[in-house]
Structures are given as structure tokens and as C-alpha cells.
Design a protein around this motif. Structure first.
Motif, PDB file in Angstrom:
ATOM      1  N   ASP A 130       0.955  -1.231  -0.139  1.00  0.00           N
ATOM      2  CA  ASP A 130       0.012   0.119  -0.016  1.00  0.00           C
ATOM      3  C   ASP A 130       1.012   1.306  -0.093  1.00  0.00           C
ATOM      4  O   ASP A 130       0.588   2.116  -0.512  1.00  0.00           O
ATOM      5  CB  ASP A 130      -1.025  -0.219   1.258  1.00  0.00           C
ATOM      6  CG  ASP A 130      -2.000  -0.989   0.957  1.00  0.00           C
ATOM      7  OD1 ASP A 130      -2.323  -1.436  -0.113  1.00  0.00           O
ATOM      8  OD2 ASP A 130      -2.629  -1.332   2.255  1.00  0.00           O
ATOM      9  N   HIS A 133       2.231   1.936  -3.501  1.00  0.00           N
ATOM     10  CA  HIS A 133       1.094   2.356  -4.228  1.00  0.00           C
ATOM     11  C   HIS A 133       0.877   3.887  -4.065  1.00  0.00           C
ATOM     12  O   HIS A 133       0.739   4.892  -4.737  1.00  0.00           O
ATOM     13  CB  HIS A 133      -0.201   1.521  -4.032  1.00  0.00           C
ATOM     14  CG  HIS A 133      -1.130   2.330  -4.912  1.00  0.00           C
ATOM     15  ND1 HIS A 133      -2.572   2.744  -4.276  1.00  0.00           N
ATOM     16  CD2 HIS A 133      -1.631   2.313  -5.989  1.00  0.00           C
ATOM     17  CE1 HIS A 133      -3.269   3.132  -5.029  1.00  0.00           C
ATOM     18  NE2 HIS A 133      -2.777   2.902  -6.300  1.00  0.00           N
ATOM     19  N   ASP A 134       0.561   4.255  -2.585  1.00  0.00           N
ATOM     20  CA  ASP A 134       0.155   5.525  -2.104  1.00  0.00           C
ATOM     21  C   ASP A 134       1.447   6.472  -2.571  1.00  0.00           C
ATOM     22  O   ASP A 134       0.976   7.560  -2.926  1.00  0.00           O
ATOM     23  CB  ASP A 134      -0.023   5.443  -0.756  1.00  0.00           C
ATOM     24  CG  ASP A 134      -1.406   4.697  -0.304  1.00  0.00           C
ATOM     25  OD1 ASP A 134      -2.014   4.350  -1.395  1.00  0.00           O
ATOM     26  OD2 ASP A 134      -1.423   4.151   0.826  1.00  0.00           O
ATOM     27  N   LYS A 155      -1.727  -8.308  -5.109  1.00  0.00           N
ATOM     28  CA  LYS A 155      -2.345  -7.050  -4.718  1.00  0.00           C
ATOM     29  C   LYS A 155      -1.186  -5.858  -5.409  1.00  0.00           C
ATOM     30  O   LYS A 155      -1.998  -4.979  -6.003  1.00  0.00           O
ATOM     31  CB  LYS A 155      -2.162  -6.864  -3.219  1.00  0.00           C
ATOM     32  CG  LYS A 155      -2.736  -5.697  -2.695  1.00  0.00           C
ATOM     33  CD  LYS A 155      -4.182  -5.537  -2.922  1.00  0.00           C
ATOM     34  CE  LYS A 155      -4.903  -4.250  -2.231  1.00  0.00           C
ATOM     35  NZ  LYS A 155      -6.256  -4.119  -2.225  1.00  0.00           N
ATOM     36  N   GLU A 158      -2.412  -5.600  -9.088  1.00  0.00           N
ATOM     37  CA  GLU A 158      -3.634  -4.842  -9.185  1.00  0.00           C
ATOM     38  C   GLU A 158      -3.185  -3.350  -9.235  1.00  0.00           C
ATOM     39  O   GLU A 158      -4.305  -2.647  -9.656  1.00  0.00           O
ATOM     40  CB  GLU A 158      -4.566  -5.330  -8.122  1.00  0.00           C
ATOM     41  CG  GLU A 158      -5.060  -6.593  -8.214  1.00  0.00           C
ATOM     42  CD  GLU A 158      -5.910  -7.189  -6.911  1.00  0.00           C
ATOM     43  OE1 GLU A 158      -6.250  -6.400  -6.135  1.00  0.00           O
ATOM     44  OE2 GLU A 158      -6.309  -8.364  -6.796  1.00  0.00           O
ATOM     45  N   TYR A 159      -2.350  -3.047  -8.254  1.00  0.00           N
ATOM     46  CA  TYR A 159      -2.126  -1.517  -8.185  1.00  0.00           C
ATOM     47  C   TYR A 159      -1.079  -0.980  -9.370  1.00  0.00           C
ATOM     48  O   TYR A 159      -0.833   0.230  -9.396  1.00  0.00           O
ATOM     49  CB  TYR A 159      -1.329  -1.086  -6.858  1.00  0.00           C
ATOM     50  CG  TYR A 159      -2.066  -1.344  -5.515  1.00  0.00           C
ATOM     51  CD1 TYR A 159      -3.358  -0.644  -5.663  1.00  0.00           C
ATOM     52  CD2 TYR A 159      -1.623  -1.697  -4.291  1.00  0.00           C
ATOM     53  CE1 TYR A 159      -4.001  -0.600  -4.386  1.00  0.00           C
ATOM     54  CE2 TYR A 159      -2.076  -1.654  -3.158  1.00  0.00           C
ATOM     55  CZ  TYR A 159      -3.445  -1.043  -3.132  1.00  0.00           C
ATOM     56  OH  TYR A 159      -4.105  -0.969  -2.011  1.00  0.00           O
TER      57      TYR A 159
END
Length: 602
Positions: A130, A133-134, A155, A158-159
Motif C-alpha cells: 500500500d 502504491h500511495d 495485490k 492490481e495496483y
């Protein structure tokens, strides 16, 4: 604890005699070489004079071309790159190496990430994905972890965050769907050497990048201090490429260590002396605190043992107690003053770690003593919800010193029971835990060390099942710890020429341990005494054979003093090393174990 002495099988006599003649060395040294798979003059040359030119082409590693292509694309397009690694020594040295290399290529869109041991656990985490991605990182290079991170990489995909995995742990049947997965232990990887550390895989990556960018290999030499510290601390075999990398890494760390290592060494008991003869520091592991401190100051070159017992614990302490990010900040630091400030902070954390380690070990030992079922078991599985997660691996190793059996120490973290496992000789603890995987949430590791987590309601079932696996493998009595003896020799076979060649067998470590010799029927000259914490200081002679006596130290063996002080003969197994005192060097025997003849024995 009584130890078994196991004498290694002798090498082929013809090979030993031929090698002895060809090299002009005695049969004892030739025997030691043959035991290590060195049978010819050329093999001896490679063994005694490792060359960086012997390193394998990094592109022999499966997916290396894909990894380099993706990094080059990121560099050319000025993408944001995140260097991600585990919080232990291997992970933080690997991150420091790759981060610094990319930084020196001039890439500014760069950061590093070390997962939190407590909120994220080992390896690639969803929180880390995360974060990437962020913060708009297009590429993540994961080091010393990731080989089992199938869901995390799914995951990331997906990002649309690409991952390159650089790992050295054993993979499962399925690999993560990353851009590239660098791991010589992949079944489909034909890379010639399988035992690189995580930082070693990182070094192969920058070696490949350097080749692609026509950067001279000489410019990579400065990273070998990081590689050797990872090799030592992760206890990987010092054979093949690891021996070459360790050999030159030790030269570098003794001659021109980076400021971070220099800062840590100021808090150790070693005054580096470039040019001094190296000798093992086995005394450190017998000093009651896993080699973190002694009351003496040694002036000599650093050895692999020093990296294991002095540098490694301090680098690890940051990730165990606070954040492994501090260790990376220290290792990438180029300013000596800043490095010393961070080094002081990390040394303070190591002091805290030692206190936690000692307290937790005492609690775990009490738990075993007060539980008849645990006392009779063939495995040790102990749990306390308040034990500090950062020291349970160390505690597991300490428990094995008292109860020699496969050991798992567990605590509570983030709603799960989580812990560290350590093993004994000839027991694959990874495979044993794998047999219990239906009760686990996560696990990973290798033959002698592993990590795992499970739901609290599965703890009793796991204990029972794990004990059953151990009982099946050791249906009779549990084995006792053993000392592997290379050769039986007489003291008159030890001399300056012999020792000069013996020192060149270093660097020592798994796959090339410092030779252990056995000599029977020795006596002390009558001036032996107990020193320090139950150590013996002796002067050993061989009355039946004409030889000069040798000074000797026997750590944690003061209980033998009443017998030895009577001038009676006994048997010893020992390392041969060099002692320096007041600028005078002498050969010293470092006694690993003592056997007193039973009544009636000659």
C-alpha cells in the motif's frame, strides 16, 4: 552438557600424500585440504588465493535479464524506485547496497522501506505494498524476502506496482507473479552457486546492472563490506562464491570500512590493527552474553566471528527493538560524525536487547523446569504473550544450549501467536514445520531456522503435532551435541610453519569451519588457574612426546580444574589460534572441550 566427539573420516591416503608432496606441506595440512574437497594444486591455489575473477556471470541466474531490463527502464524514465528489505542484518545490508548503488548512478527518485517487525512481520507486507502504491512507486526491488509473497504481489499487480524479488530462501511450489524472481534455489534456476545470502543476491543484481551499463567491476569492490557482514550474520556456507566475497569483504572492512561499521566498532572490544594476523574469537561466544562484550580489548584484524558476535547483533538490535530503518540509515551514511550518533543509538538499543534476551531466557528456562511434560519432551515449544518479539530467536538458540532439541519460542503479536524456531544437527526444522502447516497462518525459513505464526486456538494442537514429528525422526534417545574433530594430532606437530599455512584456510565459517584437533594424554604444567567467568587458563604439555608446552584457554570449563590441578592426564579438542599480548605473538590452544579419563582408563 556432555558432548560427543566425532572424528571425521580420513581422506584418501594417496590423494593426501600426493597433495602433500605437490604443495610442500605436511600430511596434517594436506589431510585438512582433502577433507574440504581440495585435491589438486590448482584447487589449492583457488582455495588459498580466491579471485574476484572467479565470480559467476550474474546473468546465469534465472530472470536476471528481466530484472535488469526493468530497472534500466525505470532509470531511463526516472520512475520512483523503492528498495525494500527485511529488518535483519541480511536485509538491511542488502537494502543499503542496492540503494547506495542506484543513488550513485544519479537516480534521485529513490527511497527504501524496512517493514516493522511488530505491525507488519517478516518480508513483504500488505502495508508495504500500500505504501508503494500511495507514494507512486512504479518499481519495488525486494531483497532477502518475497519468495512466498504470492498474495502481496497479486495485490501489487492490481495496483500496477512492479516487483523484482531478490531472495535466497526456499520457494514453495508456486512463485509470486513478479516481473522477475531472483533466487538460485528456484528449481528451474541453473545458477552454479545456490548458497548466496540475500545481500549476495543483491550484489549479483548490481553486478549485472554494472555489466549492462559498462561500469567497471572495480567500482563494486566498495560494497563487499556489506556483503561479508551479511554472509557472516546469516550463517550461510563460506564456500564457492561466498568464500570469494567474504575473503575480499574482510580485507575491505579491515582496511577501509564504511563510516557506519567504523562507528559500531567503536562500541566493540576490538581495536582494528590492519596488517595484524587474524585469529578466531571463539572466546566471545563463551562469555555469557553471546559474544557481545568481553572485559578484554583485542588488537588485531577482524574475523568472520567478530562480524557474527560484534557487528551483527548491533545492526540487528535496531530492527529487534525499534526500526530496522535506523540500521540502513547507519550503513548508507557517508558522514563519520552522523554515523557515530546513529551508532550510539543502535548500541543503546543493543544494550536493551541484551537485557530483554537475558530476562526472557530465564523465564523460558523456568517454564521448562516447572512443566514435567516439557521436561520429558523431545522438542521445546514455549509461549508467553508478553515476551518481546525481537529476542525470541536469540532465546530459542540459548534454550538449545541447555536442552539440545528442536526449539520454538512463541509470543503474541497482532492477534496471532508468532515465533522463531531453531534446530539441531541433522534435523530440518523447516520441513518439520511444513508438516504442521495446516495449523499455521504463515511460515518460512530454512533447515536450521524458521519463523511461523498461528491462531491462538491452534497452539496446543501445533505443540502436539510438532512433538510427534520430532519423535518420529528421533524414535529413540535424542542425540547429544557433538564436537566434530578434524584430526587427532600430537602437540609436536604444531609449529610456526604449520600455523602460517593453517591461517590461510580462513575465512572460517559453515562449510569451512576452523579445524578442530584432538590430543590425548596432555597435562597442565601446574600453573593452571580459573580466570573470569569460570574459564581455565592453562599451559598444556604432552609428557609422552617431546614438545614445547602451549598456552591454552578453555572457556566455561572451570569445573575441570580440581582434576587438572592434580597434574593428571586428560584429553582435549581445540582450535589453534594466535594470541597477541604486549606486541608479542604466540600460538595458543582454544580448548573447545575436555574429557577426563574414567576410573581405570589409561
Amino acid at each position: 552438557m556432555q558432548k560427543r566427539w566425532v572424528l571425521k573420516a580420513r581422506g584418501n591416503p594417496d590423494k593426501v600424500a600426493a597433495l602433500s608432496a605437490e604443495l610442500g606441506i605436511g600430511p596434517v595440512l594436506a589431510e585438512l585440504l582433502v577433507q574440504r574437497g581440495v585435491n589438486t594444486f590448482e584447487e589449492a591455489k583457488d582455495f588459498f588465493r580466491p579471485s574476484l575473477s572467479q565470480l559467476h556471470d550474474p546473468f546465469l541466474m534465472k530472470d536476471m535479464d528481466k530484472a535488469v531490463d526493468r530497472i534500466v527502464k525505470a532509470l531511463d524514465n526516472n520512475e520512483k524506485i523503492l528498495v525494500y528489505g527485511d529488518y535483519d542484518v541480511d536485509g538491511t545490508t542488502a537494502v543499503s547496497l542496492v540503494y547506495t548503488f542506484l543513488k550513485e548512478l544519479g537516480h534521485e527518485s529513490l527511497d527504501f522501506y524496512i517493514p516493522d517487525r511488530y505491525s507488519e512481520g517478516y518480508g513483504i507486507s500488505f502495508k508495504g505494498v500500500d505504501f508503494a502504491h500511495d507514494q507512486n512507486f512504479g518499481l519495488v526491488i525486494a531483497l532477502d524476502c518475497g519468495i512466498k509473497a504470492i498474495e502481496k504481489i497479486r495485490k501489487a499487480n492490481e495496483y500496477q506496482v512492479d516487483f523484482i524479488i531478490c531472495d535466497h530462501h526456499r520457494p514453495d511450489d508456486h512463485l509470486p507473479d513478479a516481473v522477475a524472481v531472483l533466487d538460485a534455489k528456484r528449481p528451474d534456476c541453473d545458477y552454479p552457486y545456490k548458497e548466496l545470502s540475500g545481500c549476495g543476491v543483491g550484489f549479483k543484481l548490481i553486478q549485472a546492472l554494472a555489466q549492462r551499463r559498462n561500469i567497471p567491476f572495480d567500482s563494486l569492490y566498495k560494497y563487499l563490506d556489506l556483503v561479508v557482514v551479511s554472509i557472516a550474520s546469516d550463517i550461510v556456507p563460506i564456500t564457492g562464491e561466498n568464500r570469494i566475497l567474504a575473503y575480499y569483504g574482510l580485507k575491505l572492512i579491515n582496511s577501509n570500512p564504511r563510516p557506519g561499521f567504523e562507528a559500531i566498532l567503536k562500541f566493540s572490544n576490538i581495536n582494528r590493527k590492519p596488517g595484524a594476523e587474524a585469529r578466531p574469537v571463539e572466546e566471545l561466544e563463551h562469555n555469557g552474553n553471546n559474544g557481545d562484550d568481553t572485559d578484554c580489548i583485542f588488537t588485531r584484524e577482524l574475523t568472520i566471528s567478530d562480524l557474527v558476535f560484534l557487528l551483527g547483533p548491533r545492526i540487528n538490535a535496531a530492527g529487534r527493538i525499534e526500526s530496522g530503518r535506523n540500521s540502513v540509515e547507519l550503513l548508507i551514511c557517508s558522514n563519520a560524525e552522523t554515523a557515530e550518533t546513529i551508532g550510539q543509538q543502535i548500541n543503546d538499543l543493543n544494550t536493551t536487547r541484551r537485557d530483554l534476551d537475558s530476562t526472557t531466557t530465564d523465564m523460558a528456562l523456568d517454564a521448562i523446569k516447572n512443566d514435567p511434560k516439557l521436561l520429558k519432551a523431545k522438542s521445546t515449544v514455549v509461549y508467553h504473550p508478553e515476551w518481546h518479539k525481537g529476542v525470541i530467536g536469540i532465546v530459542a538458540s540459548r534454550l538449545i544450549e541447555v536442552y539440545y532439541r528442536p526449539t520454538i519460542v512463541l509470543t503474541h503479536s497482532n492477534g496471532l501467536v508468532t515465533g522463531s524456531a531453531r534446530s539441531i544437527k541433522d534435523f530440518d526444522i523447516y520441513d518439520a514445520i511444513d508438516e504442521c502447516s495446516d495449523l499455521l497462518e504463515h511460515f518460512g525459513g530454512h533447515k536450521y531456522a524458521a519463523g511461523l505464526s498461528l491462531r491462538p486456538d491452534n497452539l496446543d494442537a501445533f505443540r502436539t503435532k510438532f512433538e510427534g514429528v520430532v519423535d518420529r525422526i528421533f524414535p529413540d534417545e535424542m542425540p547429544s551435541p557433538e564436537v566434530e574433530v578434524d584430526l587427532k594430532i600430537n602437540l609436536n606437530e604444531i609449529g610456526s610453519k604449520f600455523f602460517k599455512v593453517l591461517k590461510q584456510f580462513a575465512p572460517f565459517g559453515p562449510g569451512n569451519m576452523s579445524p578442530v584437533f584432538q590430543t590425548d594424554g596432555v597435562i597442565d604444567n601446574g600453573y593452571g588457574r580459573i580466570v573470569g567467568k569460570n574459564h581455565l587458563k592453562l599451559t598444556i604439555g604432552h609428557p609422552e612426546i617431546s614438545s614445547s608446552p602451549f598456552p591454552a584457554i578453555a572457556f566455561q570449563q572451570g569445573d575441570h580444574y580440581p582434576y587438572i590441578s592434580q597434574g593428571k592426564p586428560f584429553c582435549i579438542c581445540y582450535h589453534i589460534e594466535e594470541n597477541e599480548w604486549n606486541n608479542q605473538k604466540s600460538i595458543q590452544l582454544n580448548i573447545k572441550d575436555i574429557k577426563i579419563p574414567e576410573a581405570g582408563e589409561a
